[in-house]
Design an enzyme around this catalytic site. Structure first.
Site, short mmCIF file in Angstrom:
data_model
loop_
_atom_site.label_atom_id
_atom_site.label_comp_id
_atom_site.label_asym_id
_atom_site.label_seq_id
_atom_site.Cartn_x
_atom_site.Cartn_y
_atom_site.Cartn_z
N ARG A 162 11.23 6.41 0.51
CA ARG A 162 12.17 7.25 0.71
C ARG A 162 12.16 8.35 1.02
O ARG A 162 13.31 9.36 1.37
CB ARG A 162 11.55 7.69 -1.59
CG ARG A 162 10.29 8.16 -1.23
CD ARG A 162 10.11 8.29 -2.86
NE ARG A 162 9.42 7.18 -3.18
CZ ARG A 162 8.28 7.31 -3.92
NH1 ARG A 162 8.89 8.02 -5.23
NH2 ARG A 162 8.08 5.82 -4.42
N LYS A 190 -4.10 2.69 1.64
CA LYS A 190 -3.56 1.86 0.89
C LYS A 190 -4.85 0.75 0.80
O LYS A 190 -5.70 0.90 1.13
CB LYS A 190 -2.21 0.73 1.31
CG LYS A 190 -0.73 0.99 1.20
CD LYS A 190 -0.28 -0.04 1.83
CE LYS A 190 1.46 0.41 1.26
NZ LYS A 190 1.98 0.72 0.09
N1 BES Z 1 6.34 -0.12 1.06
C1 BES Z 1 5.70 0.01 0.17
C2 BES Z 1 6.10 -0.86 -1.18
C3 BES Z 1 6.19 -2.27 -1.56
C4 BES Z 1 4.85 -2.48 -1.99
C5 BES Z 1 6.42 -2.94 -0.33
C6 BES Z 1 5.03 -4.63 -2.20
C7 BES Z 1 6.24 -4.62 -0.30
C8 BES Z 1 5.42 -4.85 -1.13
C9 BES Z 1 5.92 1.49 -0.21
O1 BES Z 1 6.27 2.58 1.15
C10 BES Z 1 4.82 2.00 -1.17
O2 BES Z 1 3.86 2.05 -1.13
N2 BES Z 1 4.61 2.15 -2.45
C11 BES Z 1 4.68 3.05 -3.56
C12 BES Z 1 5.04 4.21 -4.27
C13 BES Z 1 3.88 5.28 -4.44
C14 BES Z 1 2.78 5.60 -4.39
C15 BES Z 1 4.85 5.33 -5.07
C16 BES Z 1 3.98 1.98 -4.45
O3 BES Z 1 4.95 0.79 -4.92
O4 BES Z 1 3.05 1.60 -4.72
MN MN Z 2 3.98 3.05 1.37
#
Ligand code: BES
Ligand code: MN
Ligand code: ZN
Length: 495
Positions: free
Chosen positions: A350, A276
């Site tokens: 997921r 991230k």
């Molecule tokens: N934990 C994150 C989602 C999230 C984003 C929670 C912002 C709280 C605030 C999740 O694990 C994630 O990283 N999701 C990705 C999915 C993508 C790679 C398809 C996302 O939402 O960017």
């Molecule tokens: Mn994630």
């Protein structure tokens, strides 16, 4: 701290601040408690009313020091907004706001008068919840606490004998405390709340109540079972992953149903190799807010003893970057036997949830609700206001939505058509773990649906609602504890 429901005469209530509901003038007669105040303090009331100082606007507070004829040190008019719009959800927030105000005004002993029209189980339960929600503080880790007054007493004063309301009031207290337990956990940083520490917290919580059994699957046990999807995420961290199962069984079950609550608990989400951006990454400590909500609900249910069995399934991992982290393109085999191409290691929620869902099904659950901070896309779609709700079963979905509505938790029903399956195609495995740029919250939900199969299932994406970025009058910013109330309501009012 004392939290009670009483029926004292208002003028005898000896507290630092006595709150009275004040509605916006819209033709509705003043409530009886307001009438009592008016009789003894007519001039002061006339002044604040005619000056427009106290107009009854929602969350507005007007303080009268040393009121005539009352034992209370202060009377606070608590703006309740339009009488026609006033419901238990408004009262919950209004009391939260009143408590927050009192803490910054040096009032430690509080009372809130509820007029006869609101002396109902629904309102007194909401009143107790509102108190706990507003009283929550985020400064656990500050050596010098923020400037504020510690509340020592909170009393809801109702007209008439409150005996028939005590049970609902107790329930509200249990739920409010459980929601704060969830908020406390969700706020813990990734270094202090690692997967083994969270396991310890679960065991401590279960030991502190009556009627919960805990089972912890460690990595060796999960490997033996074949939970390759969960373990693929866990392998990048020096801390091992776990699947925690917390069970509640009623003495005499009232139905053959068995509810599963499945909660994502990623103690910290770096994204893994698909790392991230640094900006805002610190917030990913709350990526276990789903698991924390499930735990809070179980804690409350242990006290409130619903008539159906409820089991919590909480997959616990840290999504870390390391030499042993899984790579984009890795193919893992989930407990169900389905293979998954890990196209993005940041779509880890997921991956851990599907092994928990499959395990829950094998335990014979009949209904499943999962809750997860699953996607940034749900924040884009619904902001921080609505939980994203997805389901494969209309009847069960409506049951969950009815609980959410009763509890004042906003949830929006999102689509889950079979056409979305296209987006998850993988050339090398049964399914890919991401679906491309568009409809990200939906493809994530669809991925879970593949594992839910025919079992009635609801998925709640709380990425936007599990954490508030701004202070609200009734709640400080930070973890919200969303879904605890809905889960408790769902189990207690099982149809
Ligand atoms: N934990 C994150 C989602 C999230 C984003 C929670 C912002 C709280 C605030 C999740 O694990 C994630 O990283 N999701 C990705 C999915 C993508 C790679 C398809 C996302 O939402 O960017
Ligand atoms: Mn994630
Ligand atoms: Zn995550």
């Amino acid at each position: 701290m004392q939290v009670t429901l009483t029926n004292q005469a208002l003028n005898a209530v000896d507290v630092d601040a006595l709150f009275l509901l004040q509605f916006e003038a819209d033709g509705r007669p003043a409530t009886p408690s307001y009438g009592a105040l008016r009789a003894a303090n007519a001039e002061w009331l006339n002044d604040v009313e005619t000056s427009g100082e106290a107009a009854g606007k929602l969350f507005e507070t007007t303080v009268l020091h040393r009121p005539q004829g009352f034992a209370a040190k202060r009377i606070v008019l608590a703006g309740a907004g339009k009488a026609a719009k006033f419901d238990s959800s408004t009262l919950r927030r209004l009391i939260g706001a009143a408590v927050r105000k009192a803490k910054s005004n040096g009032a430690a002993r509080l009372a809130f008068s509820l007029d006869e029209a609101f002396a109902t189980p629904e309102f007194v339960s909401a009143a107790a919840e509102g108190f706990h929600l507003g009283n929550y503080e985020l400064d656990t880790h500050k050596s010098k606490k923020d400037e504020r007054t510690e509340i020592t007493g909170f009393h809801v004063v109702v007209a008439g004998k409150p005996d028939h309301l005590q049970e609902a009031f107790f329930q509200g207290n249990v739920i409010g405390e459980a929601q704060n337990f969830t908020r406390f956990l969700a706020n813990e940083p990734g270094n202090l709340l690692t997967p083994p520490v969270l396991v310890q917290r679960i065991q401590e919580m279960a030991a502190s109540v009556n009627g919960l059994d805990v089972e912890i699957l460690d990595q060796a046990q999960m490997a033996k079972l074949g939970m390759g999807s969960l373990l693929g995420v866990a392998q990048g961290s020096p801390h091992p992953g776990f699947l925690a199962i917390v069970r509640y069984k009623p003495a005499a079950p009232a139905s053959p149903d068995h509810l599963a609550l499945v909660g994502k608990a990623v103690t910290f989400d770096t994204g893994g190799v698909s790392i991230k951006p640094a900006d805002g990454m610190e917030k990913m400590k709350y990526d276990m807010a789903g698991g924390a909500a499930v735990l809070g609900a179980m804690r409350a249910l242990a006290h409130l003893k619903p008539a159906i069995p409820v089991s919590a399934f909480i997959p616990i991992v840290e999504n870390a970057v390391g030499g042993n982290s899984q790579r984009p393109g890795d193919i893992v085999t989930s407990l169900s036997g389905r293979t998954i191409e890990v196209l993005n290691t940041d779509a880890e929620g997921r991956l851990i949830l599907v092994d928990a869902i499959e395990y829950a099904k094998r335990q014979g659950v009949t209904h499943m609700v999962d809750v997860a901070t699953l996607t940034g896309a749900i924040v884009v779609a619904l902001g921080h206001i609505h939980v994203g709700l997805f389901s494969n079963n209309d009847a069960f979905r409506q049951q969950v939505q009815a609980s959410a509505a009763r509890q004042g938790e906003k949830m929006w029903h999102m689509p889950l058509d079979d056409e979305y399956r296209e987006y998850l195609k993988s050339p090398f495995a049964d399914i890919g773990n991401i679906g491309g740029r568009w409809g990200g919250a939906i493809t994530a939900a669809y991925f879970l649906k593949e594992w839910a199969g025919d079992t009635p299932w609801v998925h709640l994406d709380i990425a936007g609602t599990g954490w508030l970025d701004d202070n609200k009058p009734y709640m400080p910013k930070g973890p919200s504890g969303v879904c605890v109330r809905t889960f408790v309501d769902l189990a207690l009012n099982w149809k």
